[in-house]
Design an enzyme around this catalytic site. Structure first.
Site, mmCIF file in Angstrom:
data_model
loop_
_atom_site.group_PDB
_atom_site.id
_atom_site.type_symbol
_atom_site.label_atom_id
_atom_site.label_comp_id
_atom_site.label_asym_id
_atom_site.label_seq_id
_atom_site.Cartn_x
_atom_site.Cartn_y
_atom_site.Cartn_z
ATOM 1 N N ASP A 9 0.861 -1.195 0.000
ATOM 2 C CA ASP A 9 0.000 0.000 0.000
ATOM 3 C C ASP A 9 0.895 1.242 0.000
ATOM 4 O O ASP A 9 1.807 1.355 0.817
ATOM 5 C CB ASP A 9 -0.882 -0.051 1.259
ATOM 6 C CG ASP A 9 -1.903 1.070 1.315
ATOM 7 O OD1 ASP A 9 -3.035 0.800 1.736
ATOM 8 O OD2 ASP A 9 -1.574 2.217 0.968
ATOM 9 N N ASP A 47 -4.030 2.347 -5.086
ATOM 10 C CA ASP A 47 -2.693 2.357 -4.474
ATOM 11 C C ASP A 47 -2.433 1.164 -3.566
ATOM 12 O O ASP A 47 -1.604 1.219 -2.684
ATOM 13 C CB ASP A 47 -2.476 3.674 -3.703
ATOM 14 C CG ASP A 47 -3.160 3.683 -2.345
ATOM 15 O OD1 ASP A 47 -4.217 3.046 -2.200
ATOM 16 O OD2 ASP A 47 -2.622 4.325 -1.423
ATOM 17 N N GLU A 48 -3.149 0.084 -3.821
ATOM 18 C CA GLU A 48 -3.064 -1.072 -2.942
ATOM 19 C C GLU A 48 -3.127 -2.346 -3.783
ATOM 20 O O GLU A 48 -3.827 -2.375 -4.794
ATOM 21 C CB GLU A 48 -4.328 -1.066 -2.097
ATOM 22 C CG GLU A 48 -4.188 -1.263 -0.635
ATOM 23 C CD GLU A 48 -5.579 -1.303 -0.008
ATOM 24 O OE1 GLU A 48 -6.001 -2.406 0.344
ATOM 25 O OE2 GLU A 48 -6.215 -0.252 0.113
HETATM 26 N N1 DCP Z 1 -8.701 9.029 -0.578
HETATM 27 C C1 DCP Z 1 -9.657 10.017 -0.694
HETATM 28 N N2 DCP Z 1 -10.596 10.190 0.302
HETATM 29 C C2 DCP Z 1 -10.571 9.390 1.402
HETATM 30 C C3 DCP Z 1 -9.619 8.384 1.539
HETATM 31 C C4 DCP Z 1 -8.674 8.232 0.524
HETATM 32 O O1 DCP Z 1 -9.696 10.709 -1.715
HETATM 33 N N3 DCP Z 1 -11.487 9.576 2.371
HETATM 34 C C5 DCP Z 1 -7.678 8.904 -1.652
HETATM 35 C C6 DCP Z 1 -6.486 9.741 -1.280
HETATM 36 C C7 DCP Z 1 -5.478 8.750 -0.792
HETATM 37 C C8 DCP Z 1 -5.798 7.523 -1.603
HETATM 38 O O2 DCP Z 1 -7.229 7.566 -1.792
HETATM 39 O O3 DCP Z 1 -4.151 9.219 -0.986
HETATM 40 C C9 DCP Z 1 -5.414 6.227 -0.919
HETATM 41 O O4 DCP Z 1 -6.134 6.073 0.305
HETATM 42 P P1 DCP Z 1 -5.483 5.430 1.580
HETATM 43 O O5 DCP Z 1 -6.588 5.111 2.523
HETATM 44 O O6 DCP Z 1 -4.556 4.322 1.189
HETATM 45 O O7 DCP Z 1 -4.669 6.618 2.253
HETATM 46 P P2 DCP Z 1 -3.253 7.233 1.915
HETATM 47 O O8 DCP Z 1 -2.559 6.502 0.822
HETATM 48 O O9 DCP Z 1 -3.418 8.719 1.702
HETATM 49 O O10 DCP Z 1 -2.482 7.076 3.280
HETATM 50 P P3 DCP Z 1 -1.864 5.753 3.960
HETATM 51 O O11 DCP Z 1 -0.396 6.029 4.077
HETATM 52 O O12 DCP Z 1 -2.512 5.677 5.295
HETATM 53 O O13 DCP Z 1 -2.168 4.584 3.076
HETATM 54 CA CA CA Z 2 -2.313 4.218 0.823
#
Ligand code: DCP
Ligand code: CA
Length: 406
Positions: A9, A104-105
């Site tokens: 991820d 992204d996963e």
């Molecule tokens: N996303 C979004 N709104 C949300 C959650 C996520 O638009 N409520 C988008 C932005 C994130 C992407 O999806 O960058 C991936 O979500 P993740 O939950 O994997 O979160 P992140 O990658 O930002 O952080 P982490 O390091 O916790 O994975």
């Molecule tokens: Ca992520």
């Protein structure tokens, strides 16, 4: 043979893509979601911003109060999609058994790959290095014998970490963690479990199955297994779908336009969600109707521009339905909607009008909420009417066709 599964991820995905493009933002509190004077919420926050309490879903105005020095960016979905494609392409080089989840996963089944890389741990290290070199992004990795444990492990290793859970240690790894950290436990389930005095995954693992079934229904059984580190689900490569469709038979043949429209709307949302999950767009929309006398017709429309929105699928389906109903006055027994002529998403989306982009983002946001809380957690005015037609639970309406996928 025990399996070895990697869950990978990307860290702070949207924000990290922006930081890779503009290194001056690295190491700083950065938010993607929009300027704080706009209504809206944080989509992604850098780990530096999270130190101030910022998180996804927080109103931008609150975020700017907690951390006024943060840089607030509008962001660009096509950029993230592009980075996602490159990320998945790197993973494909390492194992054909790849199941992307969102942008992204991904899960990779790497059982038996030790011999090529020395160890799975080393293999994961090489993958992370390559992502960092080619995309300037950090990935966190969990390695375990099943999906659920690999996923929790990657979450625990964040940011920029790697955590391997040895075979046999699944239960002891999960046990001390709060129940909210078990995938599948949303806010509502968490509250119910807490009401029963169940606070950790370990508590959940030793709760009698009957108690869980009584309070949570069928999902109680699944959660009990997951809490015990039992998860037989395979890593499933998405496969190249040529078309995606959903159809259902009515309990009673009908000519009622609003029931037909409501059902069409619900099925369109199902098709749209599947299309976006596969990160595909469609050019052709197909409507299927079976009449009371069992004659079946299909009507198709080819769009000028490819789409993956529920709204475009429904609108075209509705036009086809209206035309078909005018031409044939019989009662309808079955209705179906599908998409075909699937293509990779258009990359020049940012040159189109901003309302198309907003709709795209809205659909993606709905997908995320549904993934977490169940399909009927969000309903449109049109589909609400289905409450009177079909029973529903958190996974959706129970239609006459038990397996909605064809
Ligand atoms: N996303 C979004 N709104 C949300 C959650 C996520 O638009 N409520 C988008 C932005 C994130 C992407 O999806 O960058 C991936 O979500 P993740 O939950 O994997 O979160 P992140 O990658 O930002 O952080 P982490 O390091 O916790 O994975
Ligand atoms: Ca992520």
């Amino acid at each position: 043979m025990p399996r070895r599964i990697i869950h990978i991820d990307l860290d702070a995905f949207f924000v990290s893509v922006e930081q890779a493009l503009n290194p001056a933002l690295k190491g700083k509190p950065v938010v993607v979601g929009g300027k704080p004077d706009r209504r809206g919420v944080v989509a992604a926050a850098s780990y530096e911003a999270r130190a101030f309490g910022l998180h996804a879903g927080m109103p931008l105005i609150t975020a700017s109060r907690f951390c006024p020095q943060a840089t607030f960016l509008e962001g660009s979905f096509p950029r993230y999609r592009n980075a996602s494609h490159k990320f998945m392409a790197i993973l494909t080089d390492f194992s054909p058994f790849l199941e992307p989840i969102g942008l992204d996963e991904a899960f990779l089944d790497v059982t038996g790959f030790e011999s090529i890389y020395g160890s799975i741990d080393q293999m994961a290290g090489i993958i992370r290095q390559q992502i960092n070199k080619e995309l300037g992004l950090c990935a966190s990795v969990g390695i375990a014998s099943c999906k659920v444990v690999a996923k929790v492990a990657s979450e625990k290793s964040k940011p920029d970490g790697l955590l391997e859970i040895a075979a046999g240690e699944e239960v002891s790894f999960l046990a001390p963690l709060p129940i909210a950290e078990l995938p599948g436990v949303g806010k509502k389930t968490e509250q119910k479990l807490k009401g029963l005095g169940i606070r950790t995954i370990g508590n959940l693992a030793i709760t009698p199955l009957n108690t869980l079934k009584l309070h949570l229904g069928a999902s109680g059984e699944l959660l009990h297994q997951l809490a015990n580190g039992i998860d037989e689900r395979k890593v499933e490569p998405p496969g190249a779908a040529k078309s995606i469709s959903r159809e259902t038979t009515f309990g009673k043949d009908t000519a009622d336009r609003s029931s037909l429209t409501a059902t069409l709307s619900y099925l369109s949302e199902r098709v749209g969600a599947d299309l976006r999950q596969r990160d595909k767009q469609a050019r052709c929309i197909n409507l299927k109707l079976r009449y009371a006398d069992f004659t079946t017709i299909t009507r198709s429309h080819t769009l000028k521009q490819t789409t993956d929105t529920d709204q475009a699928i429904f609108n075209t389906g509705k036009q086809l339905l209206d035309k078909a109903l005018l031409a044939e006055r019989q009662l309808v027994r079955l209705i179906g909607i599908g998409v075909s002529s699937l293509t990779e998403p258009a990359q020049q989306l940012d040159m189109l009008d901003p309302s198309a982009q907003r709709l795209e983002q809205l659909n993606r946001a709905v997908d995320r909420i549904r993934k977490k809380y169940g399909f009927t957690a969000i309903q449109t005015g049109r589909t609400l009417q289905l409450k009177d037609l079909f029973p529903n639970d958190k996974n959706g309406y129970t239609l006459e066709t038990p397996d909605l996928s064809l």
